[in-house]
Write a protein that holds these residues in place. Structure first.
Motif, PDB file in Angstrom:
ATOM      1  N   GLU A 239       0.832  -1.201   0.000  1.00 30.94           N
ATOM      2  CA  GLU A 239       0.000   0.000   0.000  1.00 30.94           C
ATOM      3  C   GLU A 239       0.869   1.254   0.000  1.00 30.94           C
ATOM      4  O   GLU A 239       0.549   2.247  -0.666  1.00 30.94           O
ATOM      5  N   ALA A 240       1.971   1.217   0.756  1.00 30.44           N
ATOM      6  CA  ALA A 240       2.877   2.372   0.808  1.00 30.44           C
ATOM      7  C   ALA A 240       3.461   2.658  -0.571  1.00 30.44           C
ATOM      8  O   ALA A 240       3.539   3.818  -1.007  1.00 30.44           O
ATOM      9  N   GLY A 241       3.862   1.600  -1.284  1.00 25.17           N
ATOM     10  CA  GLY A 241       4.411   1.775  -2.624  1.00 25.17           C
ATOM     11  C   GLY A 241       3.381   2.282  -3.609  1.00 25.17           C
ATOM     12  O   GLY A 241       3.678   3.158  -4.448  1.00 25.17           O
ATOM     13  N   GLN A 242       2.183   1.770  -3.514  1.00 27.94           N
ATOM     14  CA  GLN A 242       1.110   2.205  -4.405  1.00 27.94           C
ATOM     15  C   GLN A 242       0.818   3.694  -4.235  1.00 27.94           C
ATOM     16  O   GLN A 242       0.628   4.414  -5.226  1.00 27.94           O
ATOM     17  N   ARG A 243       0.799   4.155  -2.993  1.00 29.83           N
ATOM     18  CA  ARG A 243       0.534   5.584  -2.748  1.00 29.83           C
ATOM     19  C   ARG A 243       1.624   6.454  -3.362  1.00 29.83           C
ATOM     20  O   ARG A 243       1.342   7.512  -3.944  1.00 29.83           O
ATOM     21  N   MET A 244       2.877   6.020  -3.228  1.00 32.68           N
ATOM     22  CA  MET A 244       3.975   6.809  -3.778  1.00 32.68           C
ATOM     23  C   MET A 244       3.911   6.852  -5.302  1.00 32.68           C
ATOM     24  O   MET A 244       4.145   7.895  -5.915  1.00 32.68           O
ATOM     25  N   ALA A 258      11.401   2.662   0.760  1.00 26.03           N
ATOM     26  CA  ALA A 258      11.670   1.222   0.781  1.00 26.03           C
ATOM     27  C   ALA A 258      11.482   0.642   2.177  1.00 26.03           C
ATOM     28  O   ALA A 258      10.997  -0.493   2.332  1.00 26.03           O
ATOM     29  N   ILE A 259      11.837   1.411   3.190  1.00 27.11           N
ATOM     30  CA  ILE A 259      11.625   0.972   4.571  1.00 27.11           C
ATOM     31  C   ILE A 259      10.139   0.771   4.831  1.00 27.11           C
ATOM     32  O   ILE A 259       9.715  -0.225   5.423  1.00 27.11           O
ATOM     33  N   SER A 260       9.329   1.732   4.402  1.00 24.65           N
ATOM     34  CA  SER A 260       7.880   1.628   4.598  1.00 24.65           C
ATOM     35  C   SER A 260       7.338   0.340   3.990  1.00 24.65           C
ATOM     36  O   SER A 260       6.488  -0.343   4.589  1.00 24.65           O
ATOM     37  N   GLU A 261       7.811  -0.007   2.801  1.00 22.20           N
ATOM     38  CA  GLU A 261       7.314  -1.207   2.133  1.00 22.20           C
ATOM     39  C   GLU A 261       7.716  -2.475   2.888  1.00 22.20           C
ATOM     40  O   GLU A 261       6.901  -3.381   3.100  1.00 22.20           O
ATOM     41  N   ALA A 262       8.972  -2.544   3.296  1.00 23.68           N
ATOM     42  CA  ALA A 262       9.439  -3.738   4.005  1.00 23.68           C
ATOM     43  C   ALA A 262       8.754  -3.883   5.358  1.00 23.68           C
ATOM     44  O   ALA A 262       8.349  -4.990   5.752  1.00 23.68           O
ATOM     45  N   VAL A 263       8.601  -2.773   6.079  1.00 26.49           N
ATOM     46  CA  VAL A 263       7.950  -2.808   7.389  1.00 26.49           C
ATOM     47  C   VAL A 263       6.495  -3.254   7.245  1.00 26.49           C
ATOM     48  O   VAL A 263       5.983  -4.043   8.056  1.00 26.49           O
ATOM     49  N   TYR A 358       9.914  10.419  11.859  1.00 28.00           N
ATOM     50  CA  TYR A 358       9.774   9.017  11.480  1.00 28.00           C
ATOM     51  C   TYR A 358      11.019   8.542  10.737  1.00 28.00           C
ATOM     52  O   TYR A 358      11.658   9.301  10.018  1.00 28.00           O
ATOM     53  N   GLY A 359      11.297   7.256  10.872  1.00 24.05           N
ATOM     54  CA  GLY A 359      12.422   6.680  10.151  1.00 24.05           C
ATOM     55  C   GLY A 359      12.085   6.278   8.731  1.00 24.05           C
ATOM     56  O   GLY A 359      12.967   5.958   7.949  1.00 24.05           O
ATOM     57  N   ASP A 360      10.798   6.301   8.390  1.00 23.20           N
ATOM     58  CA  ASP A 360      10.375   5.925   7.043  1.00 23.20           C
ATOM     59  C   ASP A 360       9.452   7.003   6.488  1.00 23.20           C
ATOM     60  O   ASP A 360       9.017   7.911   7.194  1.00 23.20           O
ATOM     61  N   THR A 361       9.132   6.870   5.208  1.00 21.80           N
ATOM     62  CA  THR A 361       8.324   7.884   4.537  1.00 21.80           C
ATOM     63  C   THR A 361       6.852   7.827   4.944  1.00 21.80           C
ATOM     64  O   THR A 361       6.200   8.859   5.102  1.00 21.80           O
TER      65      THR A 361
END
Length: 502
Positions: A239-244, A258-263, A358-361
């Motif tokens: 979902e994070a990748g799709q939004r970006m 990339a962190i957001s996607e893996a997390v 935050y550490g991620d986007t």
């Protein structure tokens, strides 16, 4: 490079108002670490070894403990905060992403942590790594300075990253984890984790920043050779990748994305945990084997550094080399200048704000007090993909804030100019990331030529550039440019940082 931790909120957990008292006590009671006292180091000339590749370092041995600089800092670092409650995080908040042993290491104040025998057995494939004097570079620069570099490119993955990938994979295996996920920029961390997972039989899935996925195909193939599944980030898988991608279909990606996607993937799968290659305390802890070895190696040749230089993106390599020396500096045994070097296009220490972010986007990780350009800042696609991170390790940020180190930012053309000088004298082709440290080392050596000072300069050569030759081609053909740093872009990103009152 990489980043942080947490996600799901446990409704039954009540945040503690004080990390250093209640939370610290709670965590220490839950997680008791087994450590052996370590004998203090001394800088003497008791024995001499040649600082060259070959027989140079076999008498040194591999450290049997990791070093935790938190134990020796005059002021303890601020705690990470829960992304929803803004209260200090608890162990249970981290459990969806990390095995218990890594949570213990993340929060401990113990000075030394034993390295498991199984991890040491894998370390023996490449450790100890060589400390090399750059005599030919000294001659080229006509400097009275003595330049030494600690070379981590001899590992199977070609960088310092396996120093943490191996223990992270092993601890996950011990807790019955089947798969791990991560992000990677240039691919050094992703390839290191893929290597470690192949050793211990874990599944590995990697989200690689799109700019590096496209420009560094051999890093991707390296990961796949070791059995990892690799996706470009941002991707349509999460979902994070799709939004970006909806916001910017041509996004070059960033480590934060990339962190957001893996997390996200780790949080949704019970048999999967998240691993990271930089930023967090336990990663910096594992990398301390670099500095611990180097102290012994310099002692053996009767040298003490006057200046210690390393590149910084998330900060694991820099901390790994410098923190054991910082311990000796805090004991007033030595007094080196400790200097971080970051890219001008992503200058979190020199241009960022020291605050909670935050550490991620996507804002899924804990809030950490760090030097940041804003969590949704997407750096220009410089060739040092491993340094394209919006923030800095909280522990390095804290040390910087205490005035125990300094930082500079350099443009990539100067860095590659230094890399060419280094390659044509020392023979080794650096990865784009350590070219920043090399360029800063050359600056310091030229300064010594002008002043006549015979300083001892120690620098971190954290990996080779064998898979980064397209970047060298661009420089050699005169097509490399220094990418801009947009003040307006950073202001817009910083405006989105959550307002936290510590």
């Amino acid at each position: 490079m990489i980043a942080p931790c947490v996600l799901p909120v446990h409704p039954s957990s009540t945040p503690s108002p004080c990390f250093h008292s209640k939370v610290g006590k709670q965590w220490s009671q839950r997680f008791a670490l087994s450590v052996r006292p370590m004998q203090p180091k001394r800088f003497s000339g008791a024995c001499r070894v040649r600082s060259t590749l070959g027989d140079s370092d076999k008498s040194i041995g591999i450290p049997r403990q990791w070093y935790n600089v938190i134990a020796d800092l005059p002021i303890k670092p601020p705690p990470p905060l829960h992304p929803q409650t803004f209260e200090p995080i608890k162990p249970d908040d981290l459990s969806p992403l990390f095995p218990d042993e890594l949570i213990r290491q993340e929060i401990t104040s113990d000075r030394f942590i034993d390295i498991p025998d199984e991890v040491l057995d894998v370390y023996k494939l490449w450790r100890p790594t060589p400390l090399i004097r750059a005599k030919r570079l000294e001659k080229l620069l006509d400097t009275p300075a003595r330049i030494y570099y600690k070379y981590e490119g001899v590992s199977p993955a070609g960088s310092h990253k396996p120093n943490s990938a191996v223990p992270q994979a092993w601890y996950n295996l011990q807790e019955g984890v089947k798969n791990v996920v991560t992000e990677t920029g240039a691919g050094q961390w992703g390839s290191a984790l893929a290597f470690a997972c192949s050793i211990f039989g874990l599944g590995c899935e990697v989200w690689q920043v799109r700019a590096s996925y496209d420009s560094k195909p051999y890093r991707r193939l390296m990961m796949q050779t070791w059995g990892a599944k690799v996706h470009p980030s941002p991707s349509m898988i999460t979902e994070a990748g799709q939004r970006m991608l909806q916001a910017d279909p041509s996004s070059p990606g960033s480590l934060g994305i990339a962190i957001s996607e893996a997390v996200e993937v780790a949080a949704k799968n019970d048999d999967t945990k998240y691993c990271l290659g930089s930023v967090l305390n336990h990663v910096l802890l594992h990398q301390s084997v670099i500095g611990e070895e180097c102290i012994k190696q310099m002692e053996a040749i009767d040298e003490t550094p006057d200046v210690i230089i390393g590149c910084t993106g998330g900060g694991s390599n820099f901390a790994g080399l410098s923190f054991p020396f910082l311990r000796e500096k805090l004991k007033k045994k030595i007094n080196p200048v400790i200097r971080a070097v970051e890219p001008s296009a992503c200058p979190s220490l020199t241009k960022g704000v020291y605050t909670y972010d935050y550490g991620d986007t996507a804002g899924m990780t804990p809030l950490m007090k760090m030097h940041t350009l804003g969590h949704d800042f997407v750096p220009d696609p410089i060739h040092a993909g491993g340094l394209r991170y919006h923030g800095m390790a909280p522990l390095i940020s804290h040390v910087f804030d205490l005035g125990l180190m300094e930082a500079i930012a350099l443009p990539q053309t100067e860095c590659f100019q230094g890399a060419i000088q280094f390659a044509r004298t020392e023979g080794l082709i650096p990865a784009p990331e350590p070219t920043h440290a090399i360029a800063a080392t050359i600056r310091e050596a030229i300064r010594c030529r002008e002043t006549g000072e015979a300083k001892v300069i120690l620098t971190a050569m954290c990996g080779h550039g064998h898979f980064d030759l397209p970047a060298y081609e661009k420089y050699l053909q005169g097509n490399m440019v220094d990418l801009s740093f947009s003040e307006d872009k950073v202001k817009a990103s910083l405006a989105k940082i959550p307002q936290v009152i510590p």
